[in-house]
Write an enzyme that holds these catalytic residues in place. Structure first.
Site, mmCIF file in Angstrom:
data_model
loop_
_atom_site.group_PDB
_atom_site.id
_atom_site.type_symbol
_atom_site.label_atom_id
_atom_site.label_comp_id
_atom_site.label_asym_id
_atom_site.label_seq_id
_atom_site.Cartn_x
_atom_site.Cartn_y
_atom_site.Cartn_z
ATOM 1 N N LYS A 164 -0.100 5.404 -5.949
ATOM 2 C CA LYS A 164 -1.128 5.405 -6.997
ATOM 3 C C LYS A 164 -1.996 6.653 -6.892
ATOM 4 O O LYS A 164 -2.237 7.351 -7.868
ATOM 5 C CB LYS A 164 -1.949 4.115 -6.854
ATOM 6 C CG LYS A 164 -3.078 3.878 -7.803
ATOM 7 C CD LYS A 164 -4.419 4.355 -7.373
ATOM 8 C CE LYS A 164 -4.927 3.958 -6.031
ATOM 9 N NZ LYS A 164 -5.608 2.697 -5.951
ATOM 10 N N HIS A 222 -26.685 21.188 -0.031
ATOM 11 C CA HIS A 222 -26.874 21.762 -1.360
ATOM 12 C C HIS A 222 -25.910 22.918 -1.610
ATOM 13 O O HIS A 222 -25.654 23.687 -0.678
ATOM 14 C CB HIS A 222 -28.323 22.267 -1.482
ATOM 15 C CG HIS A 222 -28.657 22.816 -2.822
ATOM 16 N ND1 HIS A 222 -28.853 21.993 -3.923
ATOM 17 C CD2 HIS A 222 -28.792 24.096 -3.258
ATOM 18 C CE1 HIS A 222 -29.119 22.755 -4.967
ATOM 19 N NE2 HIS A 222 -29.083 24.029 -4.606
ATOM 20 N N TYR A 271 -9.571 -3.020 -11.110
ATOM 21 C CA TYR A 271 -9.462 -1.615 -10.679
ATOM 22 C C TYR A 271 -8.085 -1.045 -10.949
ATOM 23 O O TYR A 271 -7.951 0.139 -11.288
ATOM 24 C CB TYR A 271 -9.907 -1.447 -9.227
ATOM 25 C CG TYR A 271 -8.901 -1.821 -8.162
ATOM 26 C CD1 TYR A 271 -8.065 -0.859 -7.600
ATOM 27 C CD2 TYR A 271 -8.792 -3.130 -7.699
ATOM 28 C CE1 TYR A 271 -7.150 -1.193 -6.608
ATOM 29 C CE2 TYR A 271 -7.883 -3.468 -6.711
ATOM 30 C CZ TYR A 271 -7.066 -2.508 -6.176
ATOM 31 O OH TYR A 271 -6.162 -2.826 -5.198
ATOM 32 N N CYS A 324 -1.653 1.772 -2.940
ATOM 33 C CA CYS A 324 -2.606 2.862 -2.712
ATOM 34 C C CYS A 324 -1.991 4.258 -2.709
ATOM 35 O O CYS A 324 -2.496 5.160 -3.380
ATOM 36 C CB CYS A 324 -3.307 2.702 -1.359
ATOM 37 S SG CYS A 324 -3.318 1.068 -0.649
ATOM 38 N N GLU A 342 -26.102 15.054 -2.563
ATOM 39 C CA GLU A 342 -27.502 15.233 -2.171
ATOM 40 C C GLU A 342 -28.444 14.366 -3.003
ATOM 41 O O GLU A 342 -29.570 14.076 -2.598
ATOM 42 C CB GLU A 342 -27.921 16.701 -2.244
ATOM 43 C CG GLU A 342 -28.017 17.275 -3.639
ATOM 44 C CD GLU A 342 -28.366 18.766 -3.634
ATOM 45 O OE1 GLU A 342 -29.379 19.139 -3.022
ATOM 46 O OE2 GLU A 342 -27.631 19.548 -4.254
ATOM 47 N N CYS A 377 0.830 -1.209 0.000
ATOM 48 C CA CYS A 377 0.000 0.000 0.000
ATOM 49 C C CYS A 377 0.861 1.253 0.000
ATOM 50 O O CYS A 377 0.649 2.169 -0.793
ATOM 51 C CB CYS A 377 -0.924 -0.028 1.223
ATOM 52 S SG CYS A 377 -1.980 1.413 1.314
ATOM 53 N N GLU A 395 -7.479 2.322 -13.161
ATOM 54 C CA GLU A 395 -6.829 3.457 -12.501
ATOM 55 C C GLU A 395 -5.601 3.913 -13.294
ATOM 56 O O GLU A 395 -5.400 5.121 -13.517
ATOM 57 C CB GLU A 395 -6.427 3.079 -11.075
ATOM 58 C CG GLU A 395 -7.642 2.957 -10.150
ATOM 59 C CD GLU A 395 -7.306 2.499 -8.743
ATOM 60 O OE1 GLU A 395 -8.158 2.675 -7.849
ATOM 61 O OE2 GLU A 395 -6.208 1.941 -8.513
HETATM 62 P P1 FAD Z 1 1.314 -6.093 1.947
HETATM 63 O O1 FAD Z 1 1.014 -4.686 2.198
HETATM 64 O O2 FAD Z 1 1.596 -6.524 0.550
HETATM 65 O O3 FAD Z 1 2.559 -6.456 2.866
HETATM 66 C C1 FAD Z 1 3.197 -7.699 2.808
HETATM 67 C C2 FAD Z 1 4.667 -7.477 3.125
HETATM 68 O O4 FAD Z 1 5.290 -8.738 3.358
HETATM 69 C C3 FAD Z 1 5.425 -6.843 1.958
HETATM 70 O O5 FAD Z 1 6.058 -5.662 2.411
HETATM 71 C C4 FAD Z 1 6.440 -7.895 1.546
HETATM 72 O O6 FAD Z 1 7.675 -7.349 1.135
HETATM 73 C C5 FAD Z 1 6.601 -8.698 2.838
HETATM 74 N N1 FAD Z 1 7.033 -10.089 2.660
HETATM 75 C C6 FAD Z 1 6.558 -10.998 1.770
HETATM 76 N N2 FAD Z 1 7.153 -12.196 1.985
HETATM 77 C C7 FAD Z 1 8.001 -12.035 3.032
HETATM 78 C C8 FAD Z 1 8.877 -12.917 3.728
HETATM 79 N N3 FAD Z 1 8.971 -14.213 3.418
HETATM 80 N N4 FAD Z 1 9.614 -12.414 4.746
HETATM 81 C C9 FAD Z 1 9.510 -11.092 5.097
HETATM 82 N N5 FAD Z 1 8.692 -10.225 4.482
HETATM 83 C C10 FAD Z 1 7.927 -10.698 3.461
HETATM 84 N N6 FAD Z 1 -5.987 -1.102 -1.297
HETATM 85 C C11 FAD Z 1 -6.837 -0.142 -0.864
HETATM 86 O O7 FAD Z 1 -7.469 -0.319 0.171
HETATM 87 N N7 FAD Z 1 -6.994 1.023 -1.562
HETATM 88 C C12 FAD Z 1 -6.313 1.279 -2.700
HETATM 89 O O8 FAD Z 1 -6.478 2.348 -3.318
HETATM 90 C C13 FAD Z 1 -5.398 0.298 -3.176
HETATM 91 N N8 FAD Z 1 -4.676 0.518 -4.291
HETATM 92 C C14 FAD Z 1 -3.778 -0.419 -4.708
HETATM 93 C C15 FAD Z 1 -3.042 -0.166 -5.846
HETATM 94 C C16 FAD Z 1 -2.128 -1.093 -6.301
HETATM 95 C C17 FAD Z 1 -1.328 -0.785 -7.545
HETATM 96 C C18 FAD Z 1 -1.935 -2.314 -5.579
HETATM 97 C C19 FAD Z 1 -0.940 -3.333 -6.060
HETATM 98 C C20 FAD Z 1 -2.664 -2.579 -4.436
HETATM 99 C C21 FAD Z 1 -3.586 -1.633 -3.980
HETATM 100 N N9 FAD Z 1 -4.370 -1.856 -2.850
HETATM 101 C C22 FAD Z 1 -5.264 -0.901 -2.426
HETATM 102 C C23 FAD Z 1 -4.290 -3.134 -2.106
HETATM 103 C C24 FAD Z 1 -3.419 -2.997 -0.849
HETATM 104 O O9 FAD Z 1 -2.155 -2.492 -1.203
HETATM 105 C C25 FAD Z 1 -3.302 -4.345 -0.168
HETATM 106 O O10 FAD Z 1 -4.577 -4.882 0.058
HETATM 107 C C26 FAD Z 1 -2.575 -4.239 1.170
HETATM 108 O O11 FAD Z 1 -1.290 -3.711 1.004
HETATM 109 C C27 FAD Z 1 -2.499 -5.622 1.816
HETATM 110 O O12 FAD Z 1 -1.762 -5.558 3.004
HETATM 111 P P2 FAD Z 1 -0.992 -6.849 3.507
HETATM 112 O O13 FAD Z 1 -0.436 -6.502 4.846
HETATM 113 O O14 FAD Z 1 -1.839 -8.047 3.380
HETATM 114 O O15 FAD Z 1 0.198 -7.065 2.455
#
Ligand code: FAD
Length: 465
Positions: free
Chosen positions: A51, A442, A177, A48, A447, A43, A181
């Site tokens: 973006k 308004h 999406y 997010c 609205e 994110c 976007e």
């Molecule tokens: P992540 O945020 O992906 O975090 C997982 C972390 O784990 C990463 O940093 C990764 O490096 C780390 N990792 C992976 N494997 C290992 C390992 N073995 N050891 C150590 N670290 C590891 N959501 C919204 O709500 N609004 C939006 O506008 C939106 N826009 C988006 C736009 C794009 C282009 C993308 C790709 C996603 C968007 N999302 C949006 C979705 C949102 O980013 C995710 O739903 C959110 O980040 C999920 O959080 P998470 O903690 O599950 O995973």
């Protein structure tokens, strides 16, 4: 009783993992977290946040043009992709540091490196082994790329934020999406944009009126759609441009091949489960590859939990945050806390943007015998002077029997901001009469949600009886 290095070990420093670690530490638990890339996760680093900054940057071209109708005369505007990306990089570095320092301040041990499970209570990270009473897998997801010839020339949302220059001609593959976007972003910044999607219409799963309305609005901005089409081959030419071949039955011969400067694949995301050692301890996966969890986020191994995109349920940041917080609270807080994902509002930062909460018309019709549909499609006040031919859609889906509002949908300026408040009303079980009894603000587009009068009714004959 066994003693562990940590009571809680979190793998992944994204939205879900960071929140879980901080809440658990707040309850007094000994917590460690490992992140292999940058704290903040998808994110913050490549989702997010960057973006939305790019969406905002790209909207200025229309704002400058619209200003003329309001009496402004502007010199011709210049845009620098390099400056935008540099500004975006500064902001996400700042945010990533805030995430990391907040963890430290909360008393969490912060590790850098890839983590994997050796057994149900042992994690290997940064070349060391740590024992943990409870483990949270919050490793998120990554872009899915199909294997077609030349796919190595394509980029995904991971790389798009770091492009060295703004591509003149962009092909965006996908209909979700992220695809719409980025179509709006590149279009607003001046690229020629083609969106190729193998389905019938963009944004599968959204309300059909919303999908059609956004398609029309994007077409008005000269975004070229190739629906029911798929890429079969990508070739890089000596000048660096990409020749792309398509299949599909629509169009004439000329429509089968095109040349672009960048091809962005936004064809879905898959859970990050590889290399974690899940198979060694027998953690169950769903058929779609997500880690299977119960309502408390617990896997089939009682001390191992999973949250966020790695569970492949609703892949949104606020959902991952909720899940992470609920798991920390269940394990270390006063109450076992399930996550209620029944009414999750969401936005698409397309141009114009979408805000949506609750059921689409077709989902409502599947579940209810009779529904009332209220919709308004109008030219917003701003465009009476700007002259722009952009229209706003607002729509309510109501259960005829109970008069409860089942879904609220909007395509138009500020829709994501507006839908947040409506989500509270829907969660509270608001009826159409509650909407009608609410005094309007308004003049606004919002609205319309409290002044909708014309209804059409739809029946599901299979539900009669
Ligand atoms: P992540 O945020 O992906 O975090 C997982 C972390 O784990 C990463 O940093 C990764 O490096 C780390 N990792 C992976 N494997 C290992 C390992 N073995 N050891 C150590 N670290 C590891 N959501 C919204 O709500 N609004 C939006 O506008 C939106 N826009 C988006 C736009 C794009 C282009 C993308 C790709 C996603 C968007 N999302 C949006 C979705 C949102 O980013 C995710 O739903 C959110 O980040 C999920 O959080 P998470 O903690 O599950 O995973």
């Amino acid at each position: 009783m066994a003693t562990f290095d940590y009571q809680f070990f979190v793998i992944g420093g994204g939205s879900g993992g960071v929140r879980a670690a901080r809440i658990a530490a707040g309850f007094g638990a000994r917590v460690a977290i490992a992140e292999e890339y940058r704290y903040g996760g998808t994110c913050v680093i490549r989702g997010c946040v960057p973006k939305k900054l790019l969406v905002q940057a790209s909207h200025f071209s229309e704002d400058f043009a619209d200003a003329e109708g309001f009496g402004w005369t502007l010199p011709s505007a210049q845009f620098s992709w390099e400056k935008l990306i540099a500004g975006k990089n500064t902001e996400i570095s700042r945010l990533s540091e805030v995430y990391e320092s907040n963890l430290g301040r909360s008393g969490v041990t912060v590790l850098h490196g890839t983590a994997r499970l050796l057994d149900a209570h042992t994690v290997e990270a940064s070349g060391k082994r740590f024992s943990a009473e409870f483990i949270l897998i919050a490793t998120g997801g990554r872009p899915f790329l199909p294997s077609i010839p030349g796919i190595e020339h394509a980029i995904t949302s991971n790389e798009v934020f770091e492009l060295a220059q703004l591509p003149k001609r962009v092909l965006i593959v996908g209909g979700g999406y992220i695809a719409v976007e980025f179509s709006g972003i590149f279009n607003g910044l001046g690229s020629e944009v083609t969106l190729a999607y193998r389905g019938e219409q963009i944004l599968r799963g959204f309300d059909d009126d919303v999908r059609a309305h956004l398609h029309d609005e994007m077409s008005k901005k000269d975004i070229h759609f190739m629906l029911r089409r798929d890429v079969t081959n990508i070739d890089r030419r000596t000048d660096g441009a990409l020749d792309v071949m398509f299949n599909g039955s629509v169009g004439n011969q000329d429509d089968k091949g095109h040349t672009f400067d960048a091809v962005l694949y936004a064809t879905g995301r898959i859970p990050n489960v590889g290399g974690l050692g899940l198979e060694n301890i027998g953690i169950h996966l769903e058929p779609d590859g997500g880690i299977a969890v119960d309502e408390f986020g617990c896997t089939n191994i009682p001390n191992i939990y999973a949250a966020g995109d790695v569970t492949n349920r609703i892949a949104l940041t606020p959902v991952a945050i909720r899940e992470g917080a609920a798991i920390a609270s269940t394990l270390f807080g006063p109450t076992r806390t399930p996550v209620d994902l029944a009414i999750v509002p969401s936005a698409v930062f397309s141009q114009p943007p979408i805000g949506t909460v609750g059921l689409s018309e077709s989902e409502a019709l599947e579940r209810h015998q009779e529904i009332d549909i209220y919709r308004a499609d109008f030219r917003p006040l701003r465009h009476t002077l700007s002259g722009r031919n952009e229209r706003t859609l607002v729509k309510l889906v109501v259960d005829t029997a109970s008069q409860r509002v089942l879904g609220a949908h909007m395509v138009g300026a500020d829709a994501p901001e507006i839908i947040q408040g409506l989500a509270i009303a829907l969660r509270m079980g608001a009826t159409k009469a509650d909407f009608d009894a609410t005094v309007a603000v308004h003049p606004t587009a919002a609205e319309e949600f409290v002044t909708l009068r014309e209804k059409s009714t739809r029946c599901n004959p299979q539900k009669k009886g």
